[in-house]
Each structure stands twice: as C-alpha cells, then as structure tokens.
Design an enzyme around this catalytic site. Structure first.
Site, PDB file in Angstrom:
ATOM      1  N   PRO A   2       0.854  -1.191   0.000  1.00 25.84           N
ATOM      2  CA  PRO A   2       0.000   0.000   0.000  1.00 25.84           C
ATOM      3  C   PRO A   2       0.891   1.242   0.000  1.00 25.84           C
ATOM      4  O   PRO A   2       1.676   1.448   0.911  1.00 25.84           O
ATOM      5  CB  PRO A   2      -0.789  -0.109   1.310  1.00 25.84           C
ATOM      6  CG  PRO A   2      -0.550  -1.481   1.809  1.00 25.84           C
ATOM      7  CD  PRO A   2       0.776  -1.890   1.292  1.00 25.84           C
ATOM      8  N   GLU A   3       0.787   2.030  -1.058  1.00 22.11           N
ATOM      9  CA  GLU A   3       1.529   3.280  -1.168  1.00 22.11           C
ATOM     10  C   GLU A   3       0.506   4.418  -1.130  1.00 22.11           C
ATOM     11  O   GLU A   3      -0.656   4.183  -0.817  1.00 22.11           O
ATOM     12  CB  GLU A   3       2.362   3.272  -2.453  1.00 22.11           C
ATOM     13  CG  GLU A   3       3.260   2.025  -2.532  1.00 22.11           C
ATOM     14  CD  GLU A   3       4.044   1.895  -3.820  1.00 22.11           C
ATOM     15  OE1 GLU A   3       4.318   2.919  -4.453  1.00 22.11           O
ATOM     16  OE2 GLU A   3       4.391   0.766  -4.191  1.00 22.11           O
TER      17      GLU A   3
END
Length: 282
Positions: A2-3
């Site tokens: 998850p960015e």
DNA sequence: CGGATTGTTCTTCC
DNA sequence: CGGAAGAACAATCC
C-alpha cells in the site's frame, strides 16, 4: 505495497463510513499491533472519529475528545476492513472466513453494529495512540507530497541538492518525497524514461521535470483507479484497486516493453526488486 | 523448506 | 561528521 494511492483510497472509504459514529467496543486480539498498550481499548471506547487524515502512507485519525489521535500504518499487508451488521463478514467462503479471523488484530464495533477490522497477515503494520505533539513529530518526518500545494517543480528540484544516491533510492526516501513505494517509483521512472540506477547528480533539469510530471500523473491516476491490487491490497469492502491494469513495467519482467518491444528487465536497486526497459530508459 | 517479500530503521562504512 | 549503502527486522507463504 500500500503506497500513497492505496492509503488514500482507504482513507476516503473510512471517512465516508465512519465519521461521527460512536465506538461502543474495541477488541485487541494481538497486543503488539497497538504496541502492548493495555489501555488502548478503554481509551477509545465511547469516542468517535472526527477527522481521518493522511500523510504519505500514514493514516491519522482524530478522535472526538479533541486530544486523542491514532496513527496507523499498513506496511506490507495491513488492511482496514468494514463489516456491516452482525452476520455478514464479507468473506466469500469458509477458508476466507477463517483466514480473516486468524489475521484480524483489532476490532472496533460502532453504534448500529458496523465493525472496523485491522487485518494484517504479516503483522508489520500498527495502530498506535498518540497525542497532538506526537502527531506533529510524525508529520514532520515527511517530505513533499504529490498533489499537495508544496509539490512544486521548484521544491522537487531542491530534493536533489547534494544527493549522490540513485534516483530510485531518492524517490523512495519518505523524508524527501512522501508516499511513493516500490511500484510507483518503477512506474514513474519508466514514464519519465530515466533508469532507476542513475545517480541523482547526473539527472538533467529536463529529466527532473519529466520525473516530477510523471509522479503527479501516475499518483493521480492511481487514486482515481482505487489503487493497485498486486498481491494483498484491498479496499475496506475487500474489493481490489484497478490501477494494476495501468502498470507498464512493474511485475512485467521478461514481457515486452509497450513502447519498443524490448524485454523488461528486473534487477535489484536500493535493495528492492526493480523493473525497467533497458532501451527506453536512459 | 528457506528464499523472497517491503517499508522503515539501524548499523556500518567511506 | 554526514551521507550512502547494506543489513536487520517484522512474519508468512509457496
């Protein structure tokens, strides 16, 4: 995994579903996720979320007492999942249901029965209580963030000053640019036609501008698509992000470059699996 | 079954 | 001393 775009997607979904709802019960199933704070559940019961913010990949929850905050990081495999009502778990089958139960570390129960789960297969993520000062300290660690007013070409060029590291390491450094991770750095550099191994002090102004523009474009598009579900990332309803269809180099090793037909290569740069086109990227 | 995985921090090195 | 590079770390899966 998850960015910025994935965390922003989660933030929007949590904001939409949770603001103003009173927490009636909190279960901590795995102590280390809240850093062994025995008072975690007691401190949050009876409060509600009044604001859900984000900086880089860090979620910041502001509670209704005006002094309590939660800082949450998903790291690699963390997820926030919402379950409605007492019966529907959202799981599609028995296996999925047992996996969900096994890896759920915190359960928040809201008035009306809505539940928020913090789920993390690898337990690298965390949800910790913080006060206002601690939140400010946490915010201060981050550099300029794409799609905010501080993310200007002028400020972007400034992060290259006195840097001799690779452009990949530079872009991954959260204290310089907030929110980029392995997937988006590879995608940005492919679009900007710059090799990830290039030293920061060899990048021309025109190339910096290209990287700057590619960053804004990729991040905006990825948010629009609800992020990238490559392996683990999920929305709060368990659904996938669809930016995976827009990936041009990440996870395409051995496949052909969409521009020139050269095989995409995979190496290790800045300690990370790194994908690039040896022909298009200079 | 141990190598691969990733964001972040710690350690080492130049 | 400061920056850069690499190691360590968390835990699990295939």
């Amino acid at each position: 995994m998850p960015e910025l775009p994935e965390v922003e997607t989660v933030r929007r979904q949590l904001e939409k579903n949770l603001l103003g709802r009173k927490i009636v019960q909190v279960f901590v199933h795995t102590g280390k996720i809240v850093q062994n704070d025995a008072s975690f559940a007691r401190a949050l019961t009876g409060l509600s979320f009044v604001k859900i913010d984000r900086i880089g990949k860090l979620l910041i929850f502001e509670m209704s007492d005006g002094e309590t905050f939660l800082l949450a990081h998903l790291r690699m495999t963390g997820k926030f999942l919402l379950e409605k009502g007492a019966t529907g778990s959202g799981a599609k089958n028995a296996h999925e249901k047992s996996m969900r139960e096994k890896h759920t570390h915190i359960t928040f129960v809201f008035e009306g029965g809505l539940r928020l789960l913090f789920h993390d297969v690898r337990k690298f993520g965390y949800v910790v209580r913080a006060d206002k000062d601690q939140v400010e300290v946490a915010r201060g660690r981050f550099g300029i963030e794409p799609l905010t007013k501080d993310f200007t070409l002028e400020n972007f060029v400034r992060i290259f000053q006195n840097k001799k590291t690779t452009i990949k390491a530079l872009l991954l450094d959260q204290s310089l640019v907030a929110g980029l991770g392995n997937i988006y750095v590879d995608e940005v550099l492919f679009r900007a036609k710059v090799l990830p191994t290039r030293r920061a002090d060899t990048i021309s102004l025109a190339e910096k501008k290209g990287i700057f523009q590619a960053t804004e474009k990729v991040i905006a598009k990825a948010i629009e698509k609800g992020g990238t579900t490559f392996l683990d990332f999920a929305h709060t309803d368990g659904e996938s992000g669809t930016f995976v269809d827009n990936l041009q180099v990440f996870a395409r090793a051995g496949k052909l470059c969409i521009h020139c037909g050269t095989e995409i290569e995979k190496t290790r740069v800045a300690g990370r699996g790194t994908h690039f086109c040896p022909t298009c990227q200079k």
